[in-house]
Scaffold this motif. Structure first.
Motif, short mmCIF file in Angstrom:
data_model
loop_
_atom_site.label_atom_id
_atom_site.label_comp_id
_atom_site.label_asym_id
_atom_site.label_seq_id
_atom_site.Cartn_x
_atom_site.Cartn_y
_atom_site.Cartn_z
N LEU A 15 -90.86 3.38 6.16
CA LEU A 15 -90.08 3.91 7.27
C LEU A 15 -88.92 2.97 7.60
N GLN A 16 -87.86 3.54 8.16
CA GLN A 16 -86.72 2.75 8.62
C GLN A 16 -86.88 2.53 10.13
N LEU A 17 -86.95 1.26 10.52
CA LEU A 17 -87.12 0.90 11.92
C LEU A 17 -85.81 0.35 12.46
N LEU A 18 -85.33 0.92 13.56
CA LEU A 18 -84.11 0.45 14.21
C LEU A 18 -84.48 -0.31 15.48
N VAL A 19 -83.98 -1.54 15.61
CA VAL A 19 -84.15 -2.33 16.83
C VAL A 19 -82.78 -2.57 17.43
N GLN A 24 -83.54 -12.23 23.80
CA GLN A 24 -84.93 -12.67 23.95
C GLN A 24 -85.91 -11.53 23.72
N VAL A 25 -85.60 -10.35 24.27
CA VAL A 25 -86.50 -9.21 24.11
C VAL A 25 -86.55 -8.77 22.65
N GLY A 26 -85.38 -8.69 22.02
CA GLY A 26 -85.33 -8.29 20.62
C GLY A 26 -86.05 -9.27 19.72
N GLU A 27 -85.90 -10.56 20.01
CA GLU A 27 -86.58 -11.59 19.21
C GLU A 27 -88.09 -11.45 19.32
N GLU A 28 -88.59 -11.19 20.53
CA GLU A 28 -90.03 -11.04 20.71
C GLU A 28 -90.56 -9.83 19.96
N LYS A 29 -89.86 -8.70 20.08
CA LYS A 29 -90.29 -7.49 19.39
C LYS A 29 -90.28 -7.70 17.88
N LEU A 30 -89.18 -8.24 17.35
CA LEU A 30 -89.04 -8.38 15.91
C LEU A 30 -90.04 -9.39 15.35
N ALA A 108 -85.68 0.11 21.62
CA ALA A 108 -84.62 -0.42 22.47
C ALA A 108 -85.13 -1.72 23.08
N ALA A 109 -84.48 -2.82 22.73
CA ALA A 109 -84.99 -4.14 23.12
C ALA A 109 -83.92 -4.97 23.80
N THR A 110 -83.25 -4.38 24.78
CA THR A 110 -82.26 -5.12 25.55
C THR A 110 -82.74 -5.22 27.00
N ASP A 111 -82.07 -6.04 27.79
CA ASP A 111 -82.38 -6.12 29.22
C ASP A 111 -81.32 -5.39 30.04
N ILE A 112 -80.59 -4.48 29.38
CA ILE A 112 -79.55 -3.69 30.05
C ILE A 112 -80.05 -2.25 30.13
N ARG A 113 -80.35 -1.79 31.32
CA ARG A 113 -80.97 -0.49 31.51
C ARG A 113 -80.12 0.65 30.94
N LEU A 129 -89.05 8.99 17.18
CA LEU A 129 -89.99 8.30 18.05
C LEU A 129 -89.37 7.01 18.54
N CYS A 130 -89.57 6.68 19.83
CA CYS A 130 -88.90 5.49 20.36
C CYS A 130 -89.81 4.70 21.29
N ASN A 131 -89.50 3.42 21.38
CA ASN A 131 -90.14 2.49 22.31
C ASN A 131 -89.03 1.83 23.11
#
Length: 249
Positions: A15-19, A24-30, A108-113, A129-131
């Motif tokens: 599967l292709q995963l887009l982050v 900081q949030v993106g680093e934790e998720k990845l 979506a791994a940012t701190d900008i709503r 599908l999204c998180n």
């Protein structure tokens, strides 16, 4: 309240995963994604990359260009390859709604709503599908606590009610399931299953017999030391008592 979530295990090598987001949030998720699935195919889009994520990616082999099929080279800023044939491609630019078209799963791994909401809207419009970080009501799936021991993988969820319990339960399982013994047990059980003869019910009965020691100690009124019951079952699968049916060595 019962937990209504249905667990599933994704093949992130297919599967292709887009982050979206590389702070900081993106680093934790990845970091957790690659820890659990080092063969994952990931695209990261963000106008800048935080030092923590850059340092984490520096542990992998860095290539050139963009290996993502169907995606424009615009903003391509690097690609990293893991030892398990995983790939992380980074695009240094703002998110665009069309970015979700080349993705199967979206995080979506940012701190900008506003950015996270734009990612959600684009993902749902494209039926992906999204998180969405820190927004459970916008999530189609959650990234929970995970325990990996060789071929065994356990995912833990409290339906968002107590991440701290999920963390502690993960730590308990990691202590109870030693890496080597867990791997040996599952490998030997596979050999045992492959050598079984007879009908389905006979095979199930034999498998239940050989795995019963996993619960034997608690049934006797005391608990095993860390990994103790697992070690007993591993030994049983390797060399059973003389009066027991022959198991693989």
């Amino acid at each position: 309240m019962n937990n209504p979530l249905y667990p599933a295990f994704f093949r992130l090598d297919r599967l292709q995963l887009l982050v979206v987001g590389a702070g900081q949030v993106g680093e934790e998720k990845l970091r957790f994604i690659l820890k659990s699935s080092p063969n994952a195919q990931v695209t990261v889009i963000a106008p800048w990359m935080g030092e923590d994520l850059r340092a984490a990616l520096d542990g992998y082999d860095k290539g050139a260009g963009s290996p993502v099929p169907g995606r424009s080279q615009e903003g391509a800023a690097g690609v990293w390859h893991t030892t398990e044939e995983g790939r992380v491609a980074y695009y240094a630019r703002e998110f665009r709604p069309e970015d979700v078209q080349q993705a199967d799963l979206v995080v979506a791994a940012t701190d900008i709503r506003a950015v996270n909401r734009a990612v959600y809207d684009a993902a749902k419009a494209a039926r992906r599908l999204c998180n969405i970080a820190d927004t459970p009501e916008l999530c189609d799936f959650y990234l929970g606590s995970i325990v990996t021991r060789g071929p065994l993988k356990v995912a833990i969820s409290t339906n968002g009610q107590s991440p701290t319990f999920a963390k502690r339960f993960r730590q308990w399982l990691e202590a109870e399931l030693p890496e080597l013994e867990t791997t040996d047990l599952i490998d030997n059980l596979k050999l045992f299953r492959d050598r079984l003869t007879g009908d389905f019910q006979t095979k199930v009965r034999d498998l239940n017999t050989v795995t019963s020691e996993l619960l034997a100690s608690p049934q006797r009124g005391h608990r095993c030391p860390a990994g103790g019951c697992l070690m007993v079952s591993t030994a049983l699968a390797v060399s059973p008592p003389a009066d027991e049916p022959t198991l693989p060595d």
